[in-house]
Design an enzyme around this catalytic site. Structure first.
Site, mmCIF file in Angstrom:
data_model
loop_
_atom_site.group_PDB
_atom_site.id
_atom_site.type_symbol
_atom_site.label_atom_id
_atom_site.label_comp_id
_atom_site.label_asym_id
_atom_site.label_seq_id
_atom_site.Cartn_x
_atom_site.Cartn_y
_atom_site.Cartn_z
ATOM 1 C CE LYS B 94 -13.300 -3.563 12.568
ATOM 2 N NZ LYS B 94 -14.125 -4.374 12.684
ATOM 3 C CD GLU B 116 -15.977 -11.100 10.296
ATOM 4 O OE1 GLU B 116 -16.009 -12.097 9.763
ATOM 5 O OE2 GLU B 116 -16.347 -10.372 10.538
ATOM 6 C CB SER B 383 -12.305 2.926 14.000
ATOM 7 O OG SER B 383 -13.157 3.891 13.321
#
Lengths: 269, 407
Positions: B94, B116, B383
């Site tokens: 991210k 968010e 990830s």
């Protein structure tokens, strides 16, 4: 173009006042209540009723209408039920124009063409789909027009002249100007620059009436907006009045009608 | 391998085939257009790209390694590699997007960012980038997710971010996005919304993908090196919104010979509300500004979802994935909560790597499928790392002694 919306604006203009457009959420707290509510709103002075179709994810709405939407869904309200409700109200003699106000996904789930024909059959006069801006809503707008329904689009303080023109071309019935950035809800003031915004929009949309909403809740605000626009939309304040009445064990229909009467008395120019 | 797939790009209105677009209220059109212009300008600007590259290498820890999972490979009879986004600063992919968007927000002259978050990884990444670049930050998070990702909530607060609990709807990721959009529509003058996945109105799906496409570009170079110039046979990544998956896949889309599999959350069962697998039961609909595959009922109401992993617990998927699936270039499978939990343990025990529960879904699918492909080379997009999930897994598995870690 059922003509009911146009006639409502013509009449209010003749009476030298703004048209009062009242938003309520269909099925809040139940469709039975909405059934009684529609004639009561008309009788109390609503020139147009905006009937909210509940959606699980109402991103354009503030807390009041979010809660109304949640209550309506919890009571089992469906789009087909809302259309049936309008049909029954028309059969019972309801003459006030009804504009459905909602979000794209329930309309897409039914199918745009099916939605338009069912809505027209039920006696709906127009539809505003919040998350279908002109770019995504062109085909839908022509489907509505072909079924004699008025497509209503939003304009915002940030809409450039180009978009005002496009919305003027696609819309029928009236154009809905969002008074300020943000979501629906009760606010105390009338935003600065609103008169300028309304005259800019009027210049861009030809003869279409221009209504202003978002944050308009008191008779004083209605009076201020009535001086500059063809129509005034009040939503959250009515929804909150009904919520308060239910909480107090009182009749939400009577509470809504009482507020609408006070608002209608403030629409004069 | 020579066979080429013509990679579709979003058109000017943000359409990937019949998916994508800009389904937002009129008030959001101006900020969305402003962002589209600003991003197009930044992308074409070498100084922006240089600055981002500098941050990714000297701050975030790129390039991330491609690790061969030797014990798993031996057991399964295929060569399995892990693209190690878990080693990035803040523990997940991210940060690639958060740094890109906060850098863009600065260039746009915004003085505040909002985001968010579901699992909390995107919230932590945005909080980190905001702290680094000196912008105040507010993160919206469903109260259900706050409960199950307590550690990340505290991390965001440590980073100086305000975490706002969202109590509406299902109190998870989708409701957090609703609330962030409501904040943005009221405050776009000074606020940039750092959307955390390849979702939302144009330009987000394309912009977020671009920021993550570095994952696949690195993987391509690294894989060629260890495979003697060849490309892997198969890439596998978990898909919530789909940002890490599209980031891994994108550099390989043209290589028609490379199979691409996204793994969704199968949850507890295939019953409505019990999973977050959009391909199959999903229908074409509109949610959060984009037209894509959405889990909804017959009336168009968005269905609740469930996954053991908060980051995959979302009812829609990025429009580019929906289009690639429609074109047959990618394919989507699902694994259950239990399979993901088993993979969480397997990777920990066999490779010494605790994966995020999201990433464990990709691992789980490979554990299930690799034996059917003896000798093939498989890259799993790892990830994120699983530290954040340790307390909730301990709680799920009834390890009372560890459960206190969460509080």
């Amino acid at each position: 173009m059922s003509g009911r919306i146009a006639r409502a604006f013509t009449r209010s203009a003749r009476e030298r006042r703004a048209a009062l457009i009242v938003f309520v959420e269909a099925g809040d707290p139940s469709l039975e209540v909405t059934q009684r509510l529609l004639p009561a709103l008309a009788e109390a002075g609503a020139d147009v009723v905006e009937l909210g179709v509940p959606f699980s994810d109402p991103i354009a709405d503030g807390p009041a209408i979010q809660r109304a939407s949640e209550r309506s869904l919890a009571a089992g309200t469906r789009l087909t039920g809302v259309l049936d409700l309008v049909a029954r109200a028309r059969a019972g003699g309801l003459d006030v124009p009804v504009v459905l106000f909602g979000y794209a996904n329930p309309v897409l789930a039914m199918g745009e063409a099916a939605f338009a024909s069912h809505a027209a059959e039920a006696g709906v006069d127009g539809a505003l789909v919040t998350d279908l801006p002109p770019e995504e809503g062109q085909a839908f707008a022509s489907t509505l027009r072909a079924t004699r329904l008025d497509p209503v689009f939003l304009l915002a303080p940030t809409s450039p002249p180009r978009r005002v023109k496009i919305v003027g071309r696609l819309s029928r019935g009236f154009v809905y100007v969002v008074s300020r950035p943000g979501v629906t809800g009760v606010r105390a003031d009338v935003p600065e620059g609103l008169a300028e915004l309304v005259s800019r929009v009027k210049a861009g949309v030809g003869r279409l009436p221009v209504a202003v909403g978002f944050g308009i809740s008191s008779p004083e605000q209605v009076a201020a907006v009535a001086r500059i626009a063809d129509g005034v939309v009040v939503g959250s304040a009515v929804v909150l009045a009904m919520e308060g009445a239910v909480a107090a064990g009182e009749d939400p229909v009577a509470a809504a009608a009482a507020l609408v009467r006070r608002l209608a008395a403030a629409t004069g120019r | 391998m020579a066979e080429k797939f013509v990679v579709p790009e979003a058109d000017a209105s943000g359409r990937f085939g019949e998916f994508g677009g800009r389904f937002v209220p009129e008030t959001l059109m101006a900020p969305v257009e402003e962002l589209t212009r600003a991003y197009a300008k930044a992308r074409a600007d070498a100084s922006f790209r240089r600055e981002l590259h500098e941050l990714l290498t000297t701050y975030a820890g790129r390039p991330t390694p491609l690790t061969e999972a030797r014990r798993l490979s031996a057991e399964l009879g295929a060569r399995i590699f892990l693209k190690r986004e878990d080693l990035l600063h803040t523990g997940a992919h991210k940060i690639n997007n958060a740094l890109g968007q906060v850098l863009l927000a600065k260039r746009m002259g915004k003085s505040r960012v909002i985001a968010e978050t579901g699992a909390g990884q995107h919230g932590v990444a945005t909080a980190t980038a905001a702290a680094l670049m000196g912008l105040p930050c507010v993160v919206y998070m469903g109260s259900v997710d706050i409960e199950r990702q307590a550690l990340n909530v505290y991390r965001m607060r440590l980073l100086g971010t305000k975490v706002v609990a969202v109590e509406s709807g299902s109190k998870t990721l989708k409701d957090a996005i609703n609330e962030a959009m409501r904040d943005w529509v009221a405050n776009y003058g000074d606020t940039h919304y750092v959307l955390g996945s390849v979702l939302g109105p144009h330009p987000y799906p394309r912009m977020v993908r671009d920021f993550h496409a570095v994952i696949g570009r690195e993987t391509r170079l690294q894989a060629r090196k260890v495979l003697g110039g060849k490309l892997p046979d198969l890439l596998v990544a978990c898909v919530g919104g789909g940002s890490n998956a599209i980031g891994l896949f994108h550099a390989f889309l043209a290589d028609a010979g490379v199979e691409l599999v996204g793994v969704e959350a199968g949850g507890r069962s295939a019953a409505p509300g019990e999973h977050a697998a959009r391909f199959g039961p999903g229908r074409v609909g509109v949610l959060h500004g984009t037209r894509t595959l959405v889990l909804a009922d017959d009336d168009g109401q968005i269905l609740p979802t469930h996954s053991v992993s908060a980051g995959l617990d979302y009812p829609a998927v990025g429009p580019e994935h929906a289009n690639l699936a429609a074109l047959g270039r990618t394919r989507y499978e699902s694994v259950t909560d239990d399979e993901a939990l088993a993979a969480f343990h397997a990777l920990s025990e066999k490779e010494g790597i605790i994966p995020a529960l999201e990433s464990a879904h990709a691992v789980a699918w490979v554990l299930r499928e690799a034996r059917k492909r003896p000798g093939s080379t498989i890259v799993i997009g790892l990830s994120g790392r699983g530290d954040k999930d340790v307390p909730s897994v301990a709680r799920l598995e009834g390890l009372e002694g560890l459960a206190g870690v969460a509080s």
